[in-house]
Design a protein around this motif. Structure first.
Motif, short mmCIF file in Angstrom:
data_model
loop_
_atom_site.label_atom_id
_atom_site.label_comp_id
_atom_site.label_asym_id
_atom_site.label_seq_id
_atom_site.Cartn_x
_atom_site.Cartn_y
_atom_site.Cartn_z
N GLY A 1 -3.36 3.55 10.44
CA GLY A 1 -3.55 2.36 9.63
C GLY A 1 -4.42 2.67 8.42
N TRP A 2 -4.44 1.74 7.47
CA TRP A 2 -5.16 1.95 6.21
C TRP A 2 -5.48 0.64 5.53
N ILE A 3 -6.56 0.64 4.80
CA ILE A 3 -6.90 -0.48 3.91
C ILE A 3 -7.78 0.10 2.80
N LEU A 4 -7.36 -0.12 1.56
CA LEU A 4 -8.08 0.46 0.43
C LEU A 4 -8.48 -0.63 -0.55
N ALA A 5 -9.63 -0.44 -1.19
CA ALA A 5 -10.03 -1.36 -2.27
C ALA A 5 -8.97 -1.32 -3.36
N TRP B 1 -5.90 1.72 -5.56
CA TRP B 1 -4.48 1.80 -5.19
C TRP B 1 -3.71 2.72 -6.14
N ARG B 2 -2.67 3.29 -5.61
CA ARG B 2 -1.69 4.13 -6.33
C ARG B 2 -2.34 5.36 -6.96
N GLU B 3 -3.33 5.89 -6.29
CA GLU B 3 -3.93 7.15 -6.76
C GLU B 3 -3.74 8.25 -5.73
N GLY B 4 -2.95 7.96 -4.70
CA GLY B 4 -2.65 8.98 -3.70
C GLY B 4 -3.66 9.08 -2.57
N TYR B 5 -4.66 8.19 -2.56
CA TYR B 5 -5.69 8.29 -1.51
C TYR B 5 -5.13 8.01 -0.12
N ALA B 6 -4.28 6.98 -0.01
CA ALA B 6 -3.77 6.64 1.32
C ALA B 6 -2.87 7.77 1.85
N ARG B 7 -2.07 8.34 0.96
CA ARG B 7 -1.22 9.45 1.40
C ARG B 7 -2.08 10.63 1.87
N GLU B 8 -3.10 10.96 1.07
CA GLU B 8 -3.97 12.10 1.40
C GLU B 8 -4.65 11.88 2.75
N TYR C 1 2.66 0.08 12.17
CA TYR C 1 3.37 -1.20 12.17
C TYR C 1 2.74 -2.11 11.14
N THR C 2 3.57 -3.00 10.65
CA THR C 2 3.08 -3.96 9.67
C THR C 2 4.07 -5.12 9.61
N SER C 3 3.67 -6.18 8.90
CA SER C 3 4.61 -7.29 8.77
C SER C 3 5.80 -6.81 7.94
N ILE D 1 7.27 -8.01 5.56
CA ILE D 1 7.21 -8.24 4.12
C ILE D 1 6.14 -7.38 3.42
N ASN D 2 5.47 -6.50 4.16
CA ASN D 2 4.44 -5.65 3.55
C ASN D 2 5.10 -4.40 2.96
N SER D 3 5.72 -4.56 1.78
CA SER D 3 6.47 -3.43 1.24
C SER D 3 5.60 -2.23 0.84
N PRO D 4 4.37 -2.40 0.31
CA PRO D 4 3.60 -1.19 0.01
C PRO D 4 3.34 -0.33 1.25
N SER D 5 2.96 -0.98 2.35
CA SER D 5 2.69 -0.20 3.57
C SER D 5 3.96 0.43 4.12
N ARG D 6 5.05 -0.32 4.05
CA ARG D 6 6.33 0.22 4.53
C ARG D 6 6.74 1.43 3.70
C1 LIG Z 1 -0.79 0.20 1.41
C2 LIG Z 1 -1.95 0.91 0.72
C3 LIG Z 1 -2.91 1.47 1.78
C4 LIG Z 1 -1.41 2.08 -0.12
O1 LIG Z 1 -2.50 2.84 -0.60
P1 LIG Z 1 -2.40 3.75 -1.89
O2 LIG Z 1 -3.58 4.67 -1.90
O3 LIG Z 1 -2.20 2.89 -3.08
O4 LIG Z 1 -1.08 4.59 -1.61
P2 LIG Z 1 -0.76 6.01 -2.28
O5 LIG Z 1 -1.20 6.00 -3.71
O6 LIG Z 1 -1.27 7.11 -1.42
O7 LIG Z 1 0.84 5.98 -2.25
C5 LIG Z 1 1.62 6.88 -1.45
C6 LIG Z 1 3.04 6.37 -1.46
O8 LIG Z 1 3.14 5.12 -0.79
C7 LIG Z 1 4.09 4.28 -1.44
N1 LIG Z 1 3.41 3.11 -2.01
C8 LIG Z 1 2.08 2.85 -2.01
N2 LIG Z 1 1.83 1.65 -2.59
C9 LIG Z 1 3.01 1.15 -2.97
C10 LIG Z 1 3.41 -0.05 -3.63
N3 LIG Z 1 2.53 -0.99 -4.01
N4 LIG Z 1 4.73 -0.24 -3.84
C11 LIG Z 1 5.65 0.67 -3.48
N5 LIG Z 1 5.33 1.85 -2.86
C12 LIG Z 1 4.03 2.08 -2.62
C13 LIG Z 1 4.73 5.15 -2.53
O9 LIG Z 1 5.81 5.84 -1.96
C14 LIG Z 1 3.60 6.11 -2.84
O10 LIG Z 1 4.03 7.31 -3.41
P3 LIG Z 1 4.16 7.41 -5.02
O11 LIG Z 1 2.89 6.89 -5.60
O12 LIG Z 1 4.39 8.88 -5.25
O13 LIG Z 1 5.33 6.54 -5.39
C15 LIG Z 1 -2.74 -0.07 -0.22
O14 LIG Z 1 -1.80 -0.73 -1.04
C16 LIG Z 1 -3.54 -1.12 0.53
O15 LIG Z 1 -4.69 -0.91 0.89
N6 LIG Z 1 -2.94 -2.30 0.75
C17 LIG Z 1 -3.62 -3.44 1.36
C18 LIG Z 1 -3.98 -3.21 2.80
C19 LIG Z 1 -2.78 -3.24 3.73
O16 LIG Z 1 -1.83 -3.99 3.53
N7 LIG Z 1 -2.89 -2.41 4.76
C20 LIG Z 1 -1.87 -2.35 5.78
C21 LIG Z 1 -1.94 -3.46 6.72
S1 LIG Z 1 -0.76 -3.20 8.01
#
Ligand SMILES: CC(C)(COP(=O)(O)OP(=O)(O)OC[C@H]1O[C@@H](n2cnc3c(N)ncnc32)[C@H](O)[C@@H]1OP(=O)(O)O)[C@@H](O)C(=O)NCCC(=O)NCCS
Length: 184
Positions: free
Chosen positions: A87-91, A95-102, A122-124, A126-131
């Protein structure tokens, strides 16, 4: 980025993350109070002490800023046996700096080194960023595993959940060390 146990001085910054309606958009309940956010940290530290891994703090190396949290935890809300979830949650400003992937790649590697057979996410629905992140990590969803989160009211749009899974490339053992007590 450094992944490390939570510290007392993370609490205000983590509470600010948990009070942000954009960050908490896909959570039920949505925003957390300071006390609720502190309780999450406490339970993460308990999990770490009990199991040797957990959902930990992410710190930016350059200036020590709290990026958010990520990690592995036992869960019993997914269908079937208790499982280890990532799981993950970022300020928002990180976002979109590769921290969650790393962080996730580091946690998956750690899970495999512990001999876990697989890790779920797992996530809802409709949570497309997490998916998208789970897909980018190589995790796969089987629609047959979709479920409703029992902690969300059934008529809430966040109720339908999707389950993603990834297997240990080295095989691993059957889900190791099932939780002795209630999972996080
Ligand atoms: C989901 C979340 C952790 C992503 O963190 P992040 O550091 O921005 O993600 P990254 O930069 O490492 O992205 C890695 C890949 O994930 C996907 N991704 C991440 N955010 C995305 C977005 N908003 N839309 C589409 N794809 C996304 C992409 O494939 C991305 O690769 P790319 O940048 O090369 O396209 C962040 O948006 C978040 O904290 N969201 C709110 C908390 C949350 O919903 N947590 C999960 C609850 S179940």
């Amino acid at each position: 980025m450094t992944i490390r146990p939570w510290q007392a001085n993370d609490l205000p910054a983590f509470a600010a993350i948990n009070a942000d309606p954009d960050v908490r958009r896909y959570y039920y309940p949505s925003r957390l109070t300071r006390a609720e956010s502190d309780a999450v940290v406490e339970s993460c530290m308990r999990h770490l002490a009990e199991h040797g891994f957990g959902f930990l703090a992410l710190e930016r190396k350059a200036d020590g800023a709290l990026v958010g949290g990520a990690g592995l935890s036992w869960t019993d809300i997914v269908p079937g046996e208790p499982a280890v979830e990532i799981g993950w949650i970022l300020a928002r400003r990180f976002w979109r700096e590769g921290y969650a992937r790393e962080a996730s790649l580091a946690w998956l590697a750690h899970g495999w080194s512990l001999g876990l057979r697989d890790i779920v996410g797992y996530t809802s629905e409709i949570n497309s960023p997490s998916r998208a992140l789970m897909a980018a990590l190589g995790m796969r969803r089987d629609p047959a595993d979709d479920f409703r989160d029992p902690t969300v009211p059934p008529d809430n749009p966040l109720s339908p959940h999707v389950l993603y899974k990834i297997g240990n490339p080295g095989g691993g053992t059957a889900a190791t060390c099932p939780p002795a007590g209630p999972p996080l």
